[in-house]
Design an enzyme around this catalytic site. Structure first.
Site, short mmCIF file in Angstrom:
data_model
loop_
_atom_site.label_atom_id
_atom_site.label_comp_id
_atom_site.label_asym_id
_atom_site.label_seq_id
_atom_site.Cartn_x
_atom_site.Cartn_y
_atom_site.Cartn_z
N SER A 1 0.84 -1.19 0.00
CA SER A 1 0.00 0.00 0.00
C SER A 1 0.88 1.24 0.00
O SER A 1 2.12 1.14 -0.03
CB SER A 1 -0.89 0.01 1.23
N LYS A 2 0.23 2.39 0.08
CA LYS A 2 0.95 3.67 0.08
C LYS A 2 2.00 3.74 1.17
O LYS A 2 2.99 4.45 1.05
CB LYS A 2 -0.05 4.82 0.28
N ARG A 3 1.73 3.00 2.26
CA ARG A 3 2.70 2.95 3.36
C ARG A 3 4.10 2.57 2.86
O ARG A 3 5.11 2.93 3.45
CB ARG A 3 2.26 1.85 4.34
N GLY B 1 5.47 3.45 0.16
CA GLY B 1 5.90 4.39 -0.88
C GLY B 1 4.86 4.39 -1.98
O GLY B 1 3.92 3.61 -1.94
#
Ligand code: GLU
Length: 497
Positions: free
Chosen positions: A254-256, A258
């Site tokens: 996920s966006k976590r 990057g």
């Protein structure tokens, strides 16, 4: 496998940028279709009026085009089974829902959101999974009219007969689940909009999809979908559910971890062929264990039966490695063409490239390709060509240049640089050999002062290749002027005095 021509689809919801998870699904569908002479369909699942945007549609199409995942049917391509946007297919959904109602396989449900929520709460409090109790299944005609008279609009629910639904997943094997675990589910909402599970079955059936290849997150939806195929009497396609992609910490990617959108990877300077290669290895492996694979090789080797059940892990270092390998495999002109936009964005190249600039750019590309992981790195890797800051040299550097022997080497080199054309292949070597002959300096004592005077740094690209680039570059009138060898060395000499 039967002789029916293969038809697969990628069905993104255009609610943002494509990220690695969904584009891997696109890739596996595409490879499977191309490998087997099948058809690859693109369908936009844009029924979420709040989150779907035209901007996202455009970015999805652009990302797929950039990756080379061309579709045979779908937006822009057309095709005999359109429209390919779900919001343009509402008549078809309505007709299909009406058919099930007529056949007594579906019914209208007037339960309000509040009633349903109350049931859900009660189930939760009792520690049970909520299953719709079928309240409206038994509604009499009169009761139905009474509801309508109050202005209530119904959902339409599929009447689930109690039985076990089974299907074979090409990745996960046999799956069977009892219909009681999900009950009578909603086909269309009171506003007439279709639910995902309903629309996807109508579309896949009408579009003749033979294989549904998608993310594992839809595995739990599949029994409902199979039950609906059965209700319609449509042929059930084959399914292949691809494992999730995890981040390096073991959590769902996920966006976590990057920005893992295709868009961001492109901006960072990954080549489409490297992204394709990296994605292919997330859930599939070459039978011979080869890691660096061209699209052509993937097309020759990809096979759904080699897709693994285990979760795939996104490894950025691996993607960078693949990117390096794919950059090195490009021709000089292709590599120069790929790097040029990055250098142009940094103001180092003109918008209009003359033939000479293009040829020079190819030499530069070949010089820096060994030192970069992404195309964007090409900007800093070309600093030794575009930048020259002797004033930033350390005192130790200046000390070493003030040594009489070093100074003599620099002066001799300056003289050669002014009188010979260092753009010629071998000219730098010849100049160094002549200085060695004249002054007796060799090895580090010869090359270190020259490197310092030419680049204001003690390490950097091979001088045999850098010097001709500086010489040629200085004559091109580039937006950031490239200083030639003589200009550089003379400047350092002047600063030595
Ligand atoms: N629109 C769905 C998604 O993006 C498609 C799922 C499917 O392939 O059936 O997850």
């Amino acid at each position: 496998m039967s002789d029916t021509p293969i038809r697969v689809r990628f069905a993104p919801s255009p609610t943002g940028h494509l990220h690695l998870g969904n584009v891997r699904t696109a890739l596996f569908n595409w490879l499977f279709a191309r490998r087997n002479g099948g058809t690859f369909i693109l369908r936009l699942e844009d029924t979420d009026a709040v989150r779907s945007t035209q901007e996202s549609v455009e970015s999805v199409l652009e990302d797929l085009r950039w990756l080379g995942l061309t579709w045979d049917e779908g937006p822009e391509a057309g095709g005999a089974f359109g429209p390919y946007r779900q919001t343009e297919r509402y008549d078809l959904y309505a007709a299909h829902a009406a058919k099930l109602l007529d056949e007594g396989k579906a019914y209208r449900c007037y339960c309000t959101q509040e009633e349903l929520d109350a049931g859900r709460e009660a189930a939760k409090a009792a520690g049970r999974t909520y299953i719709y109790p079928g309240t409206c299944r038994r509604l009499s005609e009169d009761a139905r009219h009474a509801q309508e008279a109050q202005g209530r609009r119904p959902s339409i629910r599929l009447k689930m007969a109690p039985h076990t639904v089974s299907f074979t997943d090409l990745v996960r094997g046999h799956v069977s689940i009892h219909t009681q675990t999900f009950g009578d589910w909603i086909l269309t909402r009171p506003d007439g909009s279709p639910t995902y599970n309903f629309a996807v079955v109508v579309d896949d059936a009408l579009m003749g999809v033979t294989h549904v290849v998608r993310g594992e997150d839809h595995l739990t939806n599949t029994p409902k979908q199979v039950a609906l195929y059965e209700a319609f009497g449509y042929r059930v396609p084959s399914f292949a559910h691809l494992s999730m992609i995890l981040g390096p910490d073991g959590g769902k990617l996920s966006k976590r971890h990057g920005d893992v959108s295709v868009d961001a990877l492109r901006a960072r300077g990954f080549l489409p062929e490297a992204v394709i290669n990296g994605l292919a290895l997330m859930g599939w492996a070459d039978p011979g264990g080869q890691e660096v694979l061209s699209v052509r090789e993937l097309l020759e080797r990809f096979d759904l039966s080699r897709v693994t059940k285990a979760a795939a892990v996104f490894d950025e270092a691996k993607l960078k490695y693949l990117n390096r390998e794919h950059m090195k495999a490009l021709s000089a002109s292709a590599l120069a063409g790929a790097l040029a936009p990055y250098l142009r964005a940094a103001g180092r190249l003109p918008d209009q490239m003359s033939h000479d600039i293009e040829a020079w750019m190819e030499s530069l590309a070949l010089l820096i390709v060994e030192r970069i992981e992404t195309l964007a790195d090409g900007v800093s890797a070309s600093d030794p060509v575009f930048e020259f800051h002797p004033e930033g040299m350390t005192e130790a550097h200046w000390e070493s240049l003030r040594e009489p022997e070093a100074r003599a080497v620099v002066a001799a080199f300056a003289q050669r640089a002014e009188t010979t054309d260092l753009a010629q292949p071998g000219a730098f070597k010849a100049a160094a050999a002549a200085i060695k002959e004249a002054l007796g300096a060799k090895g580090k004592a010869l090359f270190h002062p020259i490197r310092l005077a030419l680049t204001a740094a003690d390490t950097g690209p091979d001088l045999d290749r850098l010097v001709p680039l500086l010489e040629r570059g200085s004559k091109l009138g580039l937006p950031v002027p490239v200083l030639g060898p003589a200009q550089r060395v003379n400047r350092v000499l002047a600063m030595l005095d």
